[in-house]
Design a protein around this motif. Sequence first.
Motif, short mmCIF file in Angstrom:
data_model
loop_
_atom_site.label_atom_id
_atom_site.label_comp_id
_atom_site.label_asym_id
_atom_site.label_seq_id
_atom_site.Cartn_x
_atom_site.Cartn_y
_atom_site.Cartn_z
N PRO A 1 0.61 -1.15 0.00
CA PRO A 1 -0.18 0.03 0.04
C PRO A 1 0.87 1.28 -0.02
O PRO A 1 0.63 2.07 -0.66
N ILE A 2 1.93 1.24 0.65
CA ILE A 2 3.02 2.31 0.49
C ILE A 2 4.23 1.88 0.46
O ILE A 2 4.59 0.95 1.02
N TRP A 3 4.94 2.39 -0.68
CA TRP A 3 6.15 1.61 -1.24
C TRP A 3 7.07 2.81 -1.62
O TRP A 3 6.76 3.98 -2.38
N ALA A 4 8.12 2.66 -1.42
CA ALA A 4 9.32 3.26 -1.95
C ALA A 4 10.58 2.57 -2.18
O ALA A 4 10.94 1.79 -1.51
N LEU A 5 11.28 2.90 -3.27
CA LEU A 5 12.35 2.05 -3.76
C LEU A 5 13.57 3.04 -4.32
O LEU A 5 13.14 3.92 -5.11
N ASN A 6 14.68 3.00 -3.59
CA ASN A 6 15.88 3.82 -3.89
C ASN A 6 15.50 5.23 -3.78
O ASN A 6 15.85 6.28 -4.73
N GLN A 7 14.85 5.77 -2.80
CA GLN A 7 14.44 7.25 -2.41
C GLN A 7 15.27 7.69 -1.21
O GLN A 7 15.78 6.67 -0.50
N GLN A 8 15.39 8.76 -1.28
CA GLN A 8 16.02 9.76 -0.02
C GLN A 8 15.42 10.70 0.27
O GLN A 8 14.51 11.34 -0.29
N ASN A 9 15.49 10.89 1.74
CA ASN A 9 14.77 11.76 2.51
C ASN A 9 13.47 12.00 2.30
O ASN A 9 12.90 12.58 1.75
N ILE A 10 12.67 10.76 3.08
CA ILE A 10 11.39 10.60 3.00
C ILE A 10 10.62 10.44 4.55
O ILE A 10 11.50 10.20 5.57
N ALA A 11 9.43 10.83 4.68
CA ALA A 11 8.79 10.51 6.11
C ALA A 11 7.42 10.44 5.66
O ALA A 11 6.84 10.51 4.81
N ILE A 12 6.80 9.79 6.65
CA ILE A 12 5.27 9.52 7.01
C ILE A 12 5.16 10.21 8.63
O ILE A 12 5.73 9.43 9.44
N THR A 13 4.59 11.19 8.89
CA THR A 13 4.29 11.86 9.92
C THR A 13 2.96 12.41 10.24
O THR A 13 2.02 12.19 9.25
N GLY A 14 2.84 12.86 11.55
CA GLY A 14 1.55 13.40 11.68
C GLY A 14 0.67 12.54 12.94
O GLY A 14 1.44 11.95 13.69
N LYS A 15 -0.52 12.91 13.05
CA LYS A 15 -1.43 12.36 14.06
C LYS A 15 -2.41 11.46 13.50
O LYS A 15 -3.33 10.91 14.41
N GLY A 16 -2.34 11.24 12.20
CA GLY A 16 -3.36 10.35 11.67
C GLY A 16 -3.31 8.76 11.89
O GLY A 16 -2.19 8.16 12.43
N VAL A 17 -4.11 7.99 11.32
CA VAL A 17 -4.20 6.64 11.23
C VAL A 17 -4.16 6.11 9.61
O VAL A 17 -4.44 6.61 8.66
N ILE A 18 -3.01 5.00 9.58
CA ILE A 18 -3.10 4.49 8.32
C ILE A 18 -3.32 3.00 8.60
O ILE A 18 -3.01 2.05 9.26
N ASP A 19 -4.43 2.56 7.71
CA ASP A 19 -5.00 1.25 7.80
C ASP A 19 -4.91 0.53 6.47
O ASP A 19 -5.39 0.98 5.51
N GLY A 20 -4.59 -0.59 6.75
CA GLY A 20 -4.26 -1.52 5.41
C GLY A 20 -5.43 -2.46 5.08
O GLY A 20 -5.18 -3.15 4.15
N ASN A 21 -6.36 -2.47 5.66
CA ASN A 21 -7.61 -3.17 5.49
C ASN A 21 -7.22 -4.67 5.43
O ASN A 21 -7.51 -5.58 4.65
#
Length: 543
Positions: free
Chosen positions: A126-146
């Motif tokens: 569902p969330i994917w990154a390949l060969n990336q630099q300087n990335i983030a997932i931040t905050g106060k929310g919710v990520i739900d993968g079902n």
Amino acid sequence: MNKILKTVILLIFTHGAFAQKLAEPTVSLPTFKKDTVSITAFGAISGGRHLNTESINQAIDQTHKKGGGVVLIPAGVWLSGPITLKSNINLHLAANALLQFTKDFSQYSLVQTSWEGIPQMRNQSPIWALNQQNIAITGKGVIDGNGDAWRMVKKAKMTETQWKKLISSGGVLNEKGDIWYPSQSSLKGASYKDPGLVEKGKNAQFYEEIKDYLRPNMILLEKCERILLEGVTFQNSAAWNIHPLMSADLTIRNINVRNPWYSQNGDGLDIESCKNVLVEQSTFDVGDDAICIKSGRNEAGRERGMPTENLWVRNCTVYHAHGGFVVGSEMSGGAKNLYVDNCTFIGTDIGLRFKTTRGRGGVVENVYINNIFMKDIPGEAILFDMYYEAKDPIVLSGEHREPPKVEFLPVTEATPQFKDFYINNVVCDGAAKALFIRGLPEMHIKNIQLTRLDMVAKEGIDIQEASNISLRDVKLQVEDASKQIAYILNSNDIKLHQLEVKNANIFHLQGERTSTVDVQGLTGAQPVIKADFGANKNVININ
């Protein structure tokens, strides 16, 4: 590492402020432009009925092309298919933002990646990154993968009412009727051994027919650098929840990781072949291992040759999980320089869990653990096991476990090694067993030093096929008075010093290779020595 240096490190590690200095993290943080764009500017619609995959990916792409910044997911319910994270992007979830991934499996493409340490075909994360630099997932929310839409479920892990409700929702049962699968495709995949393995003889049609079985890890960050995960709740993943793979400079703090306790492969955080990692002030309540260190499986992991190294875990709490802090079992690339401090495990199946098996190879070494607090541990408080089986650590109803067949095998590159562990100040109020160490006849677990243990458990100390094991300043209350203080099998150079015992008296020695057991400063027990199956009472010295 020579003996003098090991002694110096141990002395530093067990003395307060010096330990903190020794274990100070050196991890590079990402930085971002303050420019912020909302996904609503690209047509995203809240409510949980509109698929926002294109809008979210467009927001990320456009911001990435402009040099990066913050992509904002506002308060609301946002349904999406797979998202690709790119360099210089901070995906930020506002308070009361719920990013939920669709249970429409057609939205997930089959991709070649890694699963349990070997090359595999899987559904895209569902969330994917390949060969990336300087990335983030931040905050106060919710990520739900079902994840409930993907996972198979064992009947033994549910109440009768839950099981009936699950069956009535659809899906299919296996032939025995004790495992539920969400579809016929998922059930078909379960009939193969390693169905997702990339190998000759499997074509695109084969993988498509079992596609539903190839569950994705929810967050996959592969070959990335300078990563930050902060503040967000990650929950309900189809397989592993968060999976950094072959990445460097990873900071994880103040996150909440949740999966149902019955979730198959529902790990919390699997850090695989990564370097320079900090995990702190986070909580885990999951269906499999909570914080798990890996580095590839068997020949594929050894060929990759990337250990997980320079890792700090501190101030974390684990509730349900198969293990609190775990290394293995896929550790074929090795692991070293791991520091764990000030963690609490409450109701976790096993507290500190180190597992491997023949065929893995790899060396796990230089592990420093300090200030661990546990309560109500159904299994072992501290476990080292080189006979790992891919089963739940607590036997489910109807299951029967046979002890492993003991035999000498030649030492090869496929022979795993655990050595040089330093564990200090562990308090456990309730466990099935205080300490379990089980090595291989051809490769003992070696050089384990444990100091300042305060343990209440049904059973005491169990040491098998191990060398140079030192326990010092130990308080041990054995709840079952019929159990022994220590059982020692085919092990040597065992030191039990300043041992205060309650409710147990027996030292039980077995095996003709057991030698040099030194017990000093024993209080609270009238020692009784049992020796059989080739062991000699004279090998133990009690003062």
